[in-house]
Design a protein around this motif. Structure first.
Motif, PDB file in Angstrom:
ATOM      1  N   ASP A  65       7.345   7.984 -10.911  1.00 49.82           N
ATOM      2  CA  ASP A  65       5.960   8.182 -11.327  1.00 49.82           C
ATOM      3  C   ASP A  65       5.032   7.241 -10.567  1.00 49.82           C
ATOM      4  O   ASP A  65       3.997   6.828 -11.086  1.00 49.82           O
ATOM      5  CB  ASP A  65       5.833   7.938 -12.837  1.00 49.82           C
ATOM      6  CG  ASP A  65       6.205   6.509 -13.195  1.00 49.82           C
ATOM      7  OD1 ASP A  65       6.985   5.885 -12.448  1.00 49.82           O
ATOM      8  OD2 ASP A  65       5.712   6.003 -14.216  1.00 49.82           O
ATOM      9  N   ASN A  66       5.393   6.932  -9.330  1.00 46.40           N
ATOM     10  CA  ASN A  66       4.644   5.959  -8.539  1.00 46.40           C
ATOM     11  C   ASN A  66       3.148   6.283  -8.490  1.00 46.40           C
ATOM     12  O   ASN A  66       2.747   7.412  -8.207  1.00 46.40           O
ATOM     13  CB  ASN A  66       5.190   5.936  -7.110  1.00 46.40           C
ATOM     14  CG  ASN A  66       5.139   7.316  -6.481  1.00 46.40           C
ATOM     15  OD1 ASN A  66       5.778   8.243  -6.954  1.00 46.40           O
ATOM     16  ND2 ASN A  66       4.371   7.453  -5.415  1.00 46.40           N
ATOM     17  N   GLY A  67       2.342   5.263  -8.803  1.00 49.17           N
ATOM     18  CA  GLY A  67       0.899   5.424  -8.726  1.00 49.17           C
ATOM     19  C   GLY A  67       0.313   6.349  -9.763  1.00 49.17           C
ATOM     20  O   GLY A  67      -0.892   6.585  -9.775  1.00 49.17           O
TER      21      GLY A  67
ATOM     22  N   GLU B 145       9.612   9.817   4.100  1.00 51.52           N
ATOM     23  CA  GLU B 145      10.303   9.563   5.371  1.00 51.52           C
ATOM     24  C   GLU B 145      10.237  10.817   6.243  1.00 51.52           C
ATOM     25  O   GLU B 145      10.479  11.929   5.761  1.00 51.52           O
ATOM     26  CB  GLU B 145      11.763   9.181   5.103  1.00 51.52           C
ATOM     27  CG  GLU B 145      11.913   7.942   4.217  1.00 51.52           C
ATOM     28  CD  GLU B 145      13.258   7.890   3.512  1.00 51.52           C
ATOM     29  OE1 GLU B 145      13.582   6.830   2.955  1.00 51.52           O
ATOM     30  OE2 GLU B 145      13.983   8.908   3.516  1.00 51.52           O
ATOM     31  N   TRP B 146       9.928  10.616   7.525  1.00 49.73           N
ATOM     32  CA  TRP B 146       9.796  11.732   8.462  1.00 49.73           C
ATOM     33  C   TRP B 146      11.094  11.924   9.234  1.00 49.73           C
ATOM     34  O   TRP B 146      11.697  10.967   9.702  1.00 49.73           O
ATOM     35  CB  TRP B 146       8.652  11.465   9.432  1.00 49.73           C
ATOM     36  CG  TRP B 146       7.313  11.458   8.768  1.00 49.73           C
ATOM     37  CD1 TRP B 146       6.731  10.419   8.123  1.00 49.73           C
ATOM     38  CD2 TRP B 146       6.397  12.555   8.691  1.00 49.73           C
ATOM     39  NE1 TRP B 146       5.495  10.785   7.631  1.00 49.73           N
ATOM     40  CE2 TRP B 146       5.257  12.097   7.975  1.00 49.73           C
ATOM     41  CE3 TRP B 146       6.409  13.865   9.154  1.00 49.73           C
ATOM     42  CZ2 TRP B 146       4.161  12.907   7.708  1.00 49.73           C
ATOM     43  CZ3 TRP B 146       5.297  14.669   8.896  1.00 49.73           C
ATOM     44  CH2 TRP B 146       4.201  14.201   8.179  1.00 49.73           C
ATOM     45  N   LEU B 147      11.500  13.178   9.356  1.00 51.21           N
ATOM     46  CA  LEU B 147      12.710  13.500  10.118  1.00 51.21           C
ATOM     47  C   LEU B 147      12.469  13.276  11.608  1.00 51.21           C
ATOM     48  O   LEU B 147      11.480  13.765  12.163  1.00 51.21           O
ATOM     49  CB  LEU B 147      13.110  14.961   9.856  1.00 51.21           C
ATOM     50  CG  LEU B 147      14.283  15.521  10.662  1.00 51.21           C
ATOM     51  CD1 LEU B 147      15.554  14.722  10.384  1.00 51.21           C
ATOM     52  CD2 LEU B 147      14.508  16.995  10.317  1.00 51.21           C
TER      53      LEU B 147
ATOM     54  N   TYR C 265       4.406   7.708  -2.142  1.00 49.12           N
ATOM     55  CA  TYR C 265       5.712   8.289  -2.420  1.00 49.12           C
ATOM     56  C   TYR C 265       6.553   7.270  -3.189  1.00 49.12           C
ATOM     57  O   TYR C 265       6.351   6.062  -3.050  1.00 49.12           O
ATOM     58  CB  TYR C 265       6.424   8.678  -1.120  1.00 49.12           C
ATOM     59  CG  TYR C 265       5.687   9.731  -0.320  1.00 49.12           C
ATOM     60  CD1 TYR C 265       5.879  11.079  -0.579  1.00 49.12           C
ATOM     61  CD2 TYR C 265       4.777   9.371   0.677  1.00 49.12           C
ATOM     62  CE1 TYR C 265       5.187  12.044   0.135  1.00 49.12           C
ATOM     63  CE2 TYR C 265       4.078  10.328   1.397  1.00 49.12           C
ATOM     64  CZ  TYR C 265       4.296  11.669   1.123  1.00 49.12           C
ATOM     65  OH  TYR C 265       3.608  12.623   1.832  1.00 49.12           O
ATOM     66  N   PRO C 266       7.510   7.744  -3.978  1.00 49.19           N
ATOM     67  CA  PRO C 266       8.353   6.802  -4.723  1.00 49.19           C
ATOM     68  C   PRO C 266       9.290   6.054  -3.782  1.00 49.19           C
ATOM     69  O   PRO C 266       9.615   6.554  -2.700  1.00 49.19           O
ATOM     70  CB  PRO C 266       9.126   7.705  -5.686  1.00 49.19           C
ATOM     71  CG  PRO C 266       9.144   9.045  -5.021  1.00 49.19           C
ATOM     72  CD  PRO C 266       7.838   9.147  -4.281  1.00 49.19           C
ATOM     73  N   PRO C 267       9.738   4.859  -4.155  1.00 48.63           N
ATOM     74  CA  PRO C 267      10.678   4.118  -3.313  1.00 48.63           C
ATOM     75  C   PRO C 267      12.084   4.675  -3.428  1.00 48.63           C
ATOM     76  O   PRO C 267      12.455   5.255  -4.456  1.00 48.63           O
ATOM     77  CB  PRO C 267      10.610   2.706  -3.891  1.00 48.63           C
ATOM     78  CG  PRO C 267      10.257   2.919  -5.328  1.00 48.63           C
ATOM     79  CD  PRO C 267       9.361   4.123  -5.371  1.00 48.63           C
ATOM     80  N   ARG C 268      12.852   4.529  -2.370  1.00 43.72           N
ATOM     81  CA  ARG C 268      14.266   4.874  -2.429  1.00 43.72           C
ATOM     82  C   ARG C 268      14.983   3.982  -3.445  1.00 43.72           C
ATOM     83  O   ARG C 268      14.601   2.836  -3.660  1.00 43.72           O
ATOM     84  CB  ARG C 268      14.920   4.667  -1.056  1.00 43.72           C
ATOM     85  CG  ARG C 268      14.677   5.756  -0.055  1.00 43.72           C
ATOM     86  CD  ARG C 268      15.587   6.938  -0.263  1.00 43.72           C
ATOM     87  NE  ARG C 268      15.406   7.941   0.780  1.00 43.72           N
ATOM     88  CZ  ARG C 268      15.965   9.140   0.743  1.00 43.72           C
ATOM     89  NH1 ARG C 268      16.720   9.494  -0.272  1.00 43.72           N
ATOM     90  NH2 ARG C 268      15.760  10.003   1.723  1.00 43.72           N
TER      91      ARG C 268
ATOM     92  N   PRO D  22       0.815  -1.240   0.000  1.00 40.94           N
ATOM     93  CA  PRO D  22       0.000   0.000   0.000  1.00 40.94           C
ATOM     94  C   PRO D  22       0.831   1.266   0.000  1.00 40.94           C
ATOM     95  O   PRO D  22       0.262   2.357   0.083  1.00 40.94           O
ATOM     96  CB  PRO D  22      -0.774  -0.153   1.309  1.00 40.94           C
ATOM     97  CG  PRO D  22       0.184  -0.854   2.220  1.00 40.94           C
ATOM     98  CD  PRO D  22       0.944  -1.818   1.355  1.00 40.94           C
ATOM     99  N   ASN D  23       2.159   1.159  -0.040  1.00 40.83           N
ATOM    100  CA  ASN D  23       3.016   2.351   0.051  1.00 40.83           C
ATOM    101  C   ASN D  23       3.234   2.949  -1.335  1.00 40.83           C
ATOM    102  O   ASN D  23       4.319   2.844  -1.910  1.00 40.83           O
ATOM    103  CB  ASN D  23       4.347   1.976   0.697  1.00 40.83           C
ATOM    104  CG  ASN D  23       4.184   1.389   2.083  1.00 40.83           C
ATOM    105  OD1 ASN D  23       3.419   1.910   2.889  1.00 40.83           O
ATOM    106  ND2 ASN D  23       4.892   0.305   2.364  1.00 40.83           N
TER     107      ASN D  23
END
Length: 767
Positions: free
Chosen positions: A241-243, A763-765, A200-203, A196-197
Motif C-alpha cells: 500500500d505504498n504511498g 523495475e524495467w526489463l 511502487y512497493p519495495p521488493r 522519493p521511491n
C-alpha cells in the motif's frame, strides 16, 4: 400399593384365561400385548379410586409372560428387574471405559479409513519434519501422535519462560502437543517504500520469512475471518500500500514478515530446568497394562497390514538465510512447477508472463542478484507431449521443442534472455514414477487403474512401452528465435500428435466445456506430488496468475496447500512439498495402499486419518483463490475487490462493474493475494479482440502468425489472405469499449515485456 400388568390373572394355575379387568382382556384379544418391545404396567394412583397410571417399560411382553408364568408374579418381576439393572450397569461401565477421546472403542478396522502407519511411525514422521525446520509454528501437535517429549524445533524461537518456580506450575500434559523452540530471534519488519521511491512497493527483503501463524489468525475462514480483511493485512504487512496508506495507529499485530537473526540456542545447556513431577504421567505408567495396544485409538485401513517402518534419511540441517554459503538454500530449491498437455495457448503464456512481472528474476537494470544477495527462482514448465494415456515415442522431446518453437504463444520464452529463469521440460510418466523411490517397485501393478480420481477409475488399455532416451543422451541443435539463438534437442521433423477421434483417451487439451481433458487433469493430480517430492519447490496449476513476489513464502520451509473454499479439505492447485521429505514418503506409501489416488479430497483424507494435517498446512484460500468463497455465495455482504459472483466474471466482467479494470488496473486486482486461480475456462481467450501475443518488434514473427490465424478464423475458412501481409492496421476505436479483467492483466504484462512500463516493483526489463 398393587402392581398390575397386562397378563392373565392366575394364568399359572388355570388353563383358562382369567383377566384382572375387561380392559386387559380386550387388549389381549386385539393382540397388542403379545408383540412389541414394551410391556404396559398399571400403577394405582393414591387417593384416586378407579384410576390407574399407565407405565410402558422396555420389556418384551413375551419375555415377561413366560417369566411370570414360570416363576410367579413376584419372583418373575424380581428376576426381570435384576436383569435390567445388570444391563444398565454393563452399558455405563463400557461408556466410562471407552467414552472419551483418550479411551476410544477398540475398533482396529474401518472400511473407509486410509491409515496404514502405526503410531510409532507417525511419530517418527512428525519428528523428522520438525527437526528439519519444516514446522516453524507454535500450533499444537495432535495428541494422537503420542509424543512423550517436546521435539527440538530449530525453526521456532524459544517461547517466553514462565516466572513461576516449577513446583508451582501445572504439570505438563501427556502426550506432548508442543515443540521446544531453539531457533534464532525473529525481527518483524515494517515494510514501506521510502521517499522519493514511493511510486511502487519495495521488493521483499532477501531471506525474509512469512509467519503463517499470524496469517491464520487473520485469514482463517473457520474462525469467521473475511477475505477482504485478510487481503488488507497482507497488503499492509508487505508494504503493497505504498504511498496510499490511510490506516492510522500502531500496526504491529499485522506485521507478519520477519528476519531470523542470531545463532540457534544451545538447548543442551540453556534449557536445563528443574525436574518437574508429573502425577498424570506417573499414574499412567502405574496403571498401564503390559499388553496394551500401542495403536489404541487409531483406525487402520481395512484389509491391509500395518506398513513397515519407513526408511527415512537423516533430517535436513536447518540453516537461516544469513549463514548460507550463497543466496539459495540447496536443500530447499526455489522451483515453480507447472504441468501442461496439448497445444501451448494463452493460458500458460499468461502464467509465465505473470511470473516475469512479479518475481525477482534479475532481468532489470542494477539487479541485486549480481552481488549474490537474492535467490532467483526458476520456472519449470512440464509439457506432456501427447494424450495422458499415450506413451511418448523416442523423438518426443525433439518434436516437443519443434512445436514450441513454431507456436507463437510459447516461442518468446525460448529467448536466451529467459534461459536461466524459464525451462521447458518433457513429462514422461514412466520415467517420473520410476524416479520416486517409494513407487518404483510397485506402481506397475496399478497400470490399468493408474487414472484414479477420488475412487473413480478410468480404465486405460495397455500398450507396448517404448523406451525413451534421457535428456543427457539427447544431442543439441540451434533454434533461432527472433534475432537470437538457443540450444534445444536434436533436429527432427515436426510430427504433432493427432488423435483418431476425440474420445476421452485421445484428447489432447481441453478445447471446450464438453471436451474436457479429464485424463490429463487426473495425471496432473499425481504429477504435482511427484515433481515436488523429486525436485522440491512449489507446484502451480496452469490456471494460476502470480500477483506478487513470493520471497517470504519461500522462506517458510514447511509444506502447504490451501483450503477448498468452505470445506476443511485441501485444494492442491498450489502445493509446496519439500524434496525427499518424510511427509512425501508418507503420502506416496499411503497412496500405494489406496490405488494411487491423488485427488485433493483423497489426499485430505490421508492427512486427516493419520493426523498429518499440521505438517501439510491448509492455508486460507484468500492467499491464492480470493474469489472462491464469493462464487459459492459466502461473504457477499463484505466481498473483496474485485467482486466476482462467478469465475466467468474474470473473462466477461459484468457491465455494471466493468469500469474497474481499466480505472484500477493490476493494482486493483485482489491486492495482497499471492496469486489468483481462475478455475479452468481453457477455451475462453483472455483478450478476444487481441487474441495474440503482443510483445513488440522483438517477437513480431510470432505475432504476425497469430494475427493471421485469428483473422482467418474471424473471416471464415474459405477466405484467402495475403501470405505477405505483415502489417495489420488497427484503430483504438476497433477495440472493445469495456475491457475485462483478463484482458487488462494480459495487456499489463505484455507492456512490461515490450519495455513500455516497469514491473509491479518499478523495475524495467533490460535486454
Amino acid at each position: 400399593m398393587t402392581l398390575h400388568a397386562s397378563r392373565p390373572s392366575k394364568g399359572r394355575t388355570s388353563p383358562l384365561p382369567s383377566w384382572s379387568s375387561a380392559v386387559h382382556e380386550k387388549a389381549s384379544i386385539n393382540g397388542r400385548l403379545q408383540s412389541g418391545l414394551f410391556t404396559i404396567f398399571y400403577l394405582p394412583i393414591p387417593g384416586v379410586q378407579g384410576r390407574q397410571l399407565r407405565l410402558p417399560l422396555p420389556i418384551p411382553p413375551r419375555l415377561y409372560h413366560s417369566t411370570v408364568s414360570r416363576f410367579g408374579r413376584k419372583r418373575g418381576c424380581l428376576i426381570i428387574l435384576l436383569c435390567v439393572l445388570s444391563a444398565l450397569w454393563t452399558v455405563f461401565a463400557l461408556a466410562k471405559r471407552f467414552g472419551t477421546v483418550e479411551k476410544e472403542w477398540p475398533t482396529v478396522f474401518q472400511p473407509d479409513s486410509t491409515l496404514i502407519f502405526q503410531r510409532e511411525d507417525l511419530r517418527k514422521i512428525w519428528e523428522w519434519e520438525i527437526a528439519s525446520g519444516h514446522y516453524p509454528s507454535s500450533r499444537k501437535i495432535p495428541e494422537q501422535i503420542g509424543l512423550t517429549e517436546e521435539p527440538i524445533n530449530p525453526a521456532l524461537p524459544p517461547l517466553k519462560k514462565t516466572t513461576l518456580p516449577s513446583r508451582f506450575r501445572p504439570p505438563p500434559k501427556v502426550p506432548v502437543t508442543k515443540t521446544k523452540g531453539i531457533g534464532s530471534k525473529r525481527v518483524y519488519l515494517d515494510i514501506q517504500a521510502q521517499p522519493p521511491n514511493v511510486a511502487y512497493p519495495p521488493r521483499p527483503v532477501p531471506g525474509s520469512v512469512v509467519d503463517l501463524d499470524i496469517i491464520m489468525d487473520n485469514c482463517d475462514f473457520s474462525e469467521n475471518k473475511f477475505v477482504r480483511d485478510c487481503l488488507e493485512v497482507l497488503r499492509l504487512g508487505a508494504g503493497l500500500d505504498n504511498g496510499k496508506r490511510v490506516r492510522r495507529g500502531k500496526m504491529d499485530e499485522w506485521k507478519y514478515i520477519y528476519l531470523e537473526q542470531g545463532e540457534l540456542q544451545n538447548y543442551t545447556t540453556s534449557q536445563a530446568e528443574e525436574p518437574t513431577y508429573n502425577p498424570w504421567a506417573a499414574e499412567i505408567s502405574r496403571n498401564k497394562p503390559v499388553d496394551e495396544n500401542p495403536n489404541a485409538g487409531l483406525i487402520k485401513k481395512y484389509g491391509v497390514d500395518w506398513e513397515p517402518t519407513p526408511n527415512l534419511p537423516p533430517p535436513v540441517e536447518y540453516r537461516r538465510s544469513e549463514v548460507l554459503p550463497g543466496p539459495c538454500d540447496p536443500d530447499h530449491p526455489r522451483i515453480y512447477h507447472m504441468f501442461w498437455t496439448g497445444p501451448f495457448t494463452d493460458k500458460p503464456y499468461l502464467a509465465l508472463l505473470s511470473y516475469l512481472f512479479t518475481q525477482n528474476v534479475g532481468l532489470h537494470e542494477g539487479a541485486s542478484q549480481q552481488d549474490g544477495k537474492v535467490c532467483r527462482p526458476q520456472f519449470w514448465m512440464w509439457i506432456n507431449p501427447g494424450p495422458a494415456a499415450a506413451v511418448p515415442n523416442p523423438n518426443a522431446r525433439r518434436e516437443m521443442f519443434e512445436q514450441l518453437k513454431s507456436n507463437p504463444w510459447a516461442s518468446p520464452f525460448l529467448h536466451p534472455r529467459f534461459k536461466d529463469v524459464i525451462q521447458f521440460k518433457m513429462w514422461n510418466t514412466t520415467e517420473q514414477l520410476d524416479g520416486v523411490p517409494e513407487l518404483k517397485d510397485e506402481w506397475r501393478t496399478f497400470q490399468e487403474t493408474l487414472f484414479n480420481s477420488g475412487g473413480h477409475i478410468i480404465q486405460v488399455p495397455q500398450k507396448k512401452v517404448t523406451t525413451t532416451r534421457t535428456e543427457e543422451e539427447e544431442l543439441t541443435e540451434t533454434v533461432t528465435v527472433g534475432d537470437d539463438e538457443i540450444l534445444t534437442g536434436p533436429p527432427s521433423p515436426s510430427t504433432p500428435v493427432k488423435a483418431d477421434n476425440d474420445d476421452m483417451l485421445n484428447r489432447l487439451g481441453s478445447t471446450s466445456s464438453s471436451t474436457y481433458d479429464r485424463l490429463s487433469v487426473i495425471l496432473s493430480d499425481m504429477a504435482r506430488f511427484i515433481l515436488c517430492h523429486r525436485f522440491g519447490g512449489i507446484y502451480l496449476d496452469a490456471d494460476t496468475i502470480l500477483l506478487r513476489d513470493w520471497e517470504e513464502l519461500w522462506g517458510w520451509k514447511g509444506a502447504f496447500a490451501y483450503r477448498w473454499s468452505r470445506l476443511e479439505t485441501y485444494n492442491t492447485a498450489v502445493l509446496h512439498l519439500n524434496k525427499g521429505s518424510a511427509l512425501g514418503t508418507f503420502l506416496f506409501k499411503t497412496a500405494l495402499r489406496n490405488a494411487l489416488d491423488f485427488h485433493p479430497m483423497t489426499v485430505s483424507k490421508y492427512a486427516k486419518d493419520s493426523y498429518m494435517e499440521g505438517i501439510l498446512l491448509r492455508l486460507p484460500d484468500a492467499l491464492f483463490d480470493s474469489a472462491w468463497l464469493n462464487t459459492e455465495y459466502y461473504q457477499r455482504d463484505r466481498p473483496p475487490q474485485p467482486y466476482f459472483t462467478a469465475f466467468e466474471d474474470f473473462f466477461e466482467t459484468p457491465a455494471q462493474d466493468s469500469a474497474a479494470p481499466q480505472a484500477l488496473g493490476f493494482e486493483g486486482f485482489f491486492r495482497g493475494a499471492f496469486s489468483y486461480h481462475f478455475h479452468n475456462f481453457w477455451w475462453k481467450p483472455f483478450d478476444p479482440s487481441r487474441n495474440f501475443p503482443d510483445l513488440g518488434p522483438r517477437f513480431a514473427k510470432g505475432e504476425r502468425q497469430a494475427r493471421k490465424a485469428l483473422k482467418t478464423a474471424n473471416a471464415g475458412p474459405s477466405t484467402q489472405l495475403d501470405d505477405d501481409e505483415d502489417e495489420f492496421e488497427e484503430k483504438v476505436s476497433d477495440d472493445k469499449r469495456d475491457l475485462d479483467w483478463a484482458a487488462v492483466l494480459k495487456r499489463t504484462f505484455e507492456a512490461y515485456i515490450r519495455g513500455e512500463r516497469p514491473n509491479m516493483y518499478g523495475e524495467w526489463l533490460q535486454w
